[in-house]
Design a protein around this motif. Structure first.
Motif, short mmCIF file in Angstrom:
data_model
loop_
_atom_site.label_atom_id
_atom_site.label_comp_id
_atom_site.label_asym_id
_atom_site.label_seq_id
_atom_site.Cartn_x
_atom_site.Cartn_y
_atom_site.Cartn_z
N THR A 286 49.16 54.05 41.46
CA THR A 286 49.54 53.34 40.29
C THR A 286 48.54 52.77 39.40
N GLU A 287 48.44 52.73 38.14
CA GLU A 287 47.48 52.47 37.29
C GLU A 287 47.36 50.91 37.24
N PRO B 280 49.23 43.53 37.41
CA PRO B 280 48.97 42.28 37.34
C PRO B 280 49.79 41.20 37.90
N LEU B 281 51.34 41.58 38.31
CA LEU B 281 51.88 40.81 39.15
C LEU B 281 51.61 40.68 40.48
N LYS C 120 55.80 45.86 34.43
CA LYS C 120 56.79 46.70 34.55
C LYS C 120 57.68 46.63 35.80
N ASN C 121 57.04 45.66 36.72
CA ASN C 121 57.63 45.41 38.12
C ASN C 121 57.95 43.96 38.14
N ALA C 122 58.47 43.29 37.18
CA ALA C 122 58.91 42.04 37.16
C ALA C 122 60.04 41.53 38.31
N MET D 277 44.87 36.88 43.72
CA MET D 277 43.98 37.61 43.18
C MET D 277 43.57 37.02 41.60
N GLN D 278 42.56 37.08 41.08
CA GLN D 278 42.18 37.03 39.62
C GLN D 278 42.84 38.39 38.99
N LEU D 279 43.33 38.02 37.62
CA LEU D 279 43.86 39.34 37.04
C LEU D 279 42.34 40.35 36.84
N THR D 280 41.47 39.64 36.42
CA THR D 280 40.19 40.55 36.27
C THR D 280 39.57 41.16 37.68
#
Length: 176
Positions: free
Chosen positions: A64-65, A70-71, A15-17, A78-81
Protein backbone atom coordinates in the motif's frame (compact mmCIF):
# COMPACT_ATOMS: atom_id res chain seq x y z
CA UNK A 1 5.20 30.71 17.06
CA UNK A 2 1.78 29.24 16.11
CA UNK A 3 -0.39 27.59 18.71
CA UNK A 4 -0.70 23.81 18.49
CA UNK A 5 -4.32 24.19 17.41
CA UNK A 6 -3.20 26.11 14.31
CA UNK A 7 -0.59 23.62 13.14
CA UNK A 8 -2.74 21.10 11.24
CA UNK A 9 -6.16 22.42 10.37
CA UNK A 10 -6.34 20.94 6.89
CA UNK A 11 -8.22 17.75 6.28
CA UNK A 12 -6.38 14.59 5.29
CA UNK A 13 -8.23 12.29 2.93
CA UNK A 14 -8.29 8.57 3.72
CA UNK A 15 -9.57 5.62 1.68
CA UNK A 16 -9.99 3.16 4.57
CA UNK A 17 -12.19 5.08 7.00
CA UNK A 18 -14.36 2.01 7.62
CA UNK A 19 -11.48 0.47 9.55
CA UNK A 20 -12.97 2.09 12.65
CA UNK A 21 -15.81 -0.47 12.56
CA UNK A 22 -13.46 -3.18 13.82
CA UNK A 23 -11.73 -1.01 16.44
CA UNK A 24 -12.87 -3.25 19.31
CA UNK A 25 -10.90 -6.14 17.78
CA UNK A 26 -7.65 -4.21 17.32
CA UNK A 27 -6.07 -4.54 20.81
CA UNK A 28 -6.67 -8.31 20.83
CA UNK A 29 -5.44 -8.56 17.24
CA UNK A 30 -2.15 -6.84 18.07
CA UNK A 31 -1.72 -8.97 21.19
CA UNK A 32 -2.42 -12.23 19.33
CA UNK A 33 0.05 -11.26 16.60
CA UNK A 34 2.69 -10.71 19.30
CA UNK A 35 2.99 -6.98 18.54
CA UNK A 36 1.97 -5.72 21.99
CA UNK A 37 2.49 -6.65 25.62
CA UNK A 38 0.72 -4.93 28.51
CA UNK A 39 -1.04 -2.63 26.01
CA UNK A 40 2.23 -1.28 24.59
CA UNK A 41 3.97 -2.06 21.32
CA UNK A 42 7.03 -4.30 21.74
CA UNK A 43 9.12 -2.25 19.29
CA UNK A 44 9.00 0.27 16.47
CA UNK A 45 9.07 -2.73 14.09
CA UNK A 46 5.92 -4.11 15.74
CA UNK A 47 4.22 -0.74 15.37
CA UNK A 48 5.18 -0.57 11.69
CA UNK A 49 3.93 -4.12 11.13
CA UNK A 50 0.63 -3.23 12.83
CA UNK A 51 0.05 -0.49 10.23
CA UNK A 52 0.28 -3.10 7.47
CA UNK A 53 -1.80 -5.72 9.26
CA UNK A 54 -4.62 -3.18 9.56
CA UNK A 55 -4.37 -2.35 5.87
CA UNK A 56 -4.42 -6.05 4.94
CA UNK A 57 -7.72 -6.30 6.80
CA UNK A 58 -9.10 -3.47 4.65
CA UNK A 59 -7.78 -4.51 1.23
CA UNK A 60 -6.31 -8.01 1.40
CA UNK A 61 -3.11 -6.55 -0.09
CA UNK A 62 0.42 -6.64 1.31
CA UNK A 63 1.49 -3.46 -0.49
CA UNK A 64 0.00 0.00 0.00
CA UNK A 65 1.30 3.47 -0.82
CA UNK A 66 2.30 5.22 2.39
CA UNK A 67 0.03 8.17 1.51
CA UNK A 68 -2.96 5.85 2.05
CA UNK A 69 -1.98 4.94 5.63
CA UNK A 70 -2.60 7.99 7.87
CA UNK A 71 -5.55 6.42 9.70
CA UNK A 72 -3.53 3.24 10.31
CA UNK A 73 -0.68 5.30 11.72
CA UNK A 74 -3.03 7.10 14.12
CA UNK A 75 -4.63 3.85 15.28
CA UNK A 76 -1.12 2.48 15.91
CA UNK A 77 -0.01 5.53 17.91
CA UNK A 78 2.39 6.84 15.28
CA UNK A 79 2.99 10.37 14.08
CA UNK A 80 1.68 10.96 10.56
CA UNK A 81 5.14 12.12 9.51
CA UNK A 82 6.79 8.85 10.60
CA UNK A 83 7.76 6.92 7.47
CA UNK A 84 6.62 3.34 6.87
CA UNK A 85 7.54 0.90 4.13
CA UNK A 86 4.99 0.40 1.37
CA UNK A 87 4.83 -3.36 1.78
CA UNK A 88 5.21 -6.17 4.27
CA UNK A 89 5.18 -9.90 3.75
CA UNK A 90 2.37 -11.50 5.74
CA UNK A 91 2.50 -15.23 6.43
CA UNK A 92 -0.33 -17.43 5.18
CA UNK A 93 -1.16 -18.28 8.80
CA UNK A 94 -1.54 -14.59 9.68
CA UNK A 95 -3.58 -13.93 6.53
CA UNK A 96 -6.00 -16.65 7.60
CA UNK A 97 -6.10 -15.18 11.11
CA UNK A 98 -6.87 -11.69 9.77
CA UNK A 99 -9.58 -12.99 7.47
CA UNK A 100 -10.99 -14.92 10.44
CA UNK A 101 -11.26 -11.61 12.28
CA UNK A 102 -13.31 -10.19 9.39
CA UNK A 103 -15.54 -13.28 9.42
CA UNK A 104 -16.05 -12.80 13.17
CA UNK A 105 -17.09 -9.18 12.58
CA UNK A 106 -19.52 -10.30 9.85
CA UNK A 107 -20.92 -13.00 12.12
CA UNK A 108 -21.47 -10.50 14.93
CA UNK A 109 -23.49 -8.22 12.63
CA UNK A 110 -26.59 -10.14 11.65
CA UNK A 111 -28.15 -7.22 9.74
CA UNK A 112 -25.62 -7.54 6.90
CA UNK A 113 -26.42 -11.20 6.35
CA UNK A 114 -24.01 -13.68 4.88
CA UNK A 115 -21.62 -11.13 3.38
CA UNK A 116 -18.31 -12.38 1.96
CA UNK A 117 -14.96 -11.12 3.26
CA UNK A 118 -14.45 -9.16 0.03
CA UNK A 119 -18.01 -7.82 0.20
CA UNK A 120 -17.40 -6.61 3.77
CA UNK A 121 -14.17 -4.97 2.68
CA UNK A 122 -15.72 -3.15 -0.28
CA UNK A 123 -18.99 -2.16 1.42
CA UNK A 124 -17.72 -1.20 4.87
CA UNK A 125 -13.94 -0.98 5.23
CA UNK A 126 -12.89 0.68 1.95
CA UNK A 127 -14.53 4.01 2.57
CA UNK A 128 -13.49 7.61 1.94
CA UNK A 129 -13.10 9.83 4.95
CA UNK A 130 -11.49 13.02 6.19
CA UNK A 131 -9.10 13.20 9.15
CA UNK A 132 -8.76 16.51 10.94
CA UNK A 133 -6.40 17.36 13.80
CA UNK A 134 -8.44 19.23 16.42
CA UNK A 135 -5.47 19.86 18.71
CA UNK A 136 -6.40 17.68 21.68
CA UNK A 137 -8.07 15.03 19.49
CA UNK A 138 -8.44 13.76 15.95
CA UNK A 139 -11.72 13.73 14.08
CA UNK A 140 -12.63 11.31 11.30
CA UNK A 141 -15.65 12.04 9.13
CA UNK A 142 -16.71 8.98 7.12
CA UNK A 143 -18.35 9.17 3.70
CA UNK A 144 -22.04 8.29 3.87
CA UNK A 145 -23.54 5.52 1.76
CA UNK A 146 -27.22 4.57 1.43
CA UNK A 147 -26.97 1.29 3.34
CA UNK A 148 -25.19 2.88 6.33
CA UNK A 149 -28.45 2.77 8.28
CA UNK A 150 -27.47 -0.85 8.98
CA UNK A 151 -24.80 0.50 11.34
CA UNK A 152 -27.59 1.18 13.83
CA UNK A 153 -28.16 -2.58 13.90
CA UNK A 154 -24.54 -3.49 14.56
CA UNK A 155 -22.91 -4.27 17.90
CA UNK A 156 -19.95 -2.07 17.00
CA UNK A 157 -19.15 1.07 18.93
CA UNK A 158 -16.71 3.49 17.38
CA UNK A 159 -17.70 7.07 18.25
CA UNK A 160 -14.48 7.60 20.26
CA UNK A 161 -11.40 5.43 19.85
CA UNK A 162 -8.49 5.73 22.27
CA UNK A 163 -5.97 2.94 22.76
CA UNK A 164 -3.27 3.15 25.47
CA UNK A 165 -0.61 3.64 22.78
CA UNK A 166 -2.40 6.64 21.20
CA UNK A 167 -1.50 10.14 22.42
CA UNK A 168 -4.99 11.53 21.77
CA UNK A 169 -8.44 10.14 20.99
CA UNK A 170 -10.04 9.76 17.58
CA UNK A 171 -13.63 11.03 17.38
CA UNK A 172 -15.58 9.38 14.57
CA UNK A 173 -18.45 11.04 12.75
CA UNK A 174 -20.22 8.44 10.60
CA UNK A 175 -23.52 9.88 9.37
CA UNK A 176 -26.28 7.36 8.75
Amino acid sequence: MPHNKDILKQEIGVKNAGLVIINAYIPLLFSRLGLTDNQKFNSIESQLAAVHYLQFIVTGQEQTEESLLPLNKLLCGMQLTQPVTESMSISQENKLFLEGLIKAAIGAWQAIGNTSVDGFRSNWLIRDGLLTDRGDSWELTVEKRPYDLLIQRSLFSFSVIKYPWMDKPLHVNWPY
